[in-house]
Design a protein around this motif. Sequence first.
Motif, short mmCIF file in Angstrom:
data_model
loop_
_atom_site.label_atom_id
_atom_site.label_comp_id
_atom_site.label_asym_id
_atom_site.label_seq_id
_atom_site.Cartn_x
_atom_site.Cartn_y
_atom_site.Cartn_z
N ASP A 187 0.86 -1.19 0.00
CA ASP A 187 0.00 0.00 0.00
C ASP A 187 0.89 1.23 0.00
OD1 ASP A 187 -2.75 -1.09 0.33
OD2 ASP A 187 -1.89 -1.92 2.16
N GLU A 188 0.60 2.16 -0.90
CA GLU A 188 1.35 3.42 -0.94
C GLU A 188 0.63 4.42 -0.05
OE1 GLU A 188 2.91 6.37 -4.44
OE2 GLU A 188 2.70 4.23 -4.90
N LEU A 189 1.37 5.02 0.89
CA LEU A 189 0.74 5.87 1.90
C LEU A 189 0.82 7.36 1.57
CD1 LEU A 189 1.93 4.03 5.13
CD2 LEU A 189 -0.19 3.71 3.87
N ARG A 190 2.05 7.84 1.30
CA ARG A 190 2.21 9.28 1.04
C ARG A 190 3.63 9.56 0.58
NH1 ARG A 190 2.28 12.75 6.51
NH2 ARG A 190 3.78 13.96 5.34
N PRO A 191 3.86 10.71 -0.08
CA PRO A 191 5.24 11.08 -0.43
C PRO A 191 6.03 11.50 0.81
CG PRO A 191 3.69 12.75 -1.22
CD PRO A 191 2.88 11.68 -0.57
N VAL A 192 7.30 11.14 0.88
CA VAL A 192 8.17 11.49 2.02
C VAL A 192 9.57 11.78 1.48
CG1 VAL A 192 6.98 10.22 3.85
CG2 VAL A 192 8.61 9.02 2.39
#
Length: 213
Positions: free
Chosen positions: A196-201
């Motif tokens: 699962d891709e959560l957010r850019p970091v």
Amino acid sequence: MSDAERKMQFLFALRSKGVTDSRVLTAMERIDRRDFVRGGLFSNRADEDMPLPIACGQTISQPSVVGVMTQALQVNPRDKVLEVGTGSGYQAAILSHLARRVYTVERHRRLVLAAQKQFDRLQLTNVTAMLGDGSHGLPDIAPFDRIIVTAAAEDPPGPLLAQLRIGGIMVVPVGQSDAVQSLIKVTRTEDGLEYDELRPVRFVPLVEGIGKE
């Protein structure tokens, strides 16, 4: 500003960035980020939601990112957790209030010693900081219920995935170190791996080997 007001403001900022899990918020309220940036040039900015430089060219992540990663990890009270990249020790200290045991691996001896000193001072007896090449994990202590990686890899590291128990979760930033990375949650199931891709970091790169200091 009083300590109570400071904490309220801190928690409000975390909630506004999507950290809503009550256990995670309580753990983050109990661990003062100032304890992990003491003596640095930026210790007066410990309450701000921004990454700060620490020794050995590393950083302490911004609290909202620590909160989002911790929340995604879904730590249970009986879990054995591996953290790759101790840094200041802030993330591991928060995990210590959520898990049964936390093992944290760091390639810089200076950071290991400083973090362990803080764990001892705060009487966090279920955390162990170890010097080592975190990209290989800790095969002698595996499997782990949860694994968190606080440095960016080009792909979720195979040796770490192999040390994740079935039903286990790994949270890792993935991508090129000089570009925006994605925070990925990997769940190991009976049938394989779910991503699962959560957010850019943006994290420092995951480096193999032991550092010079």
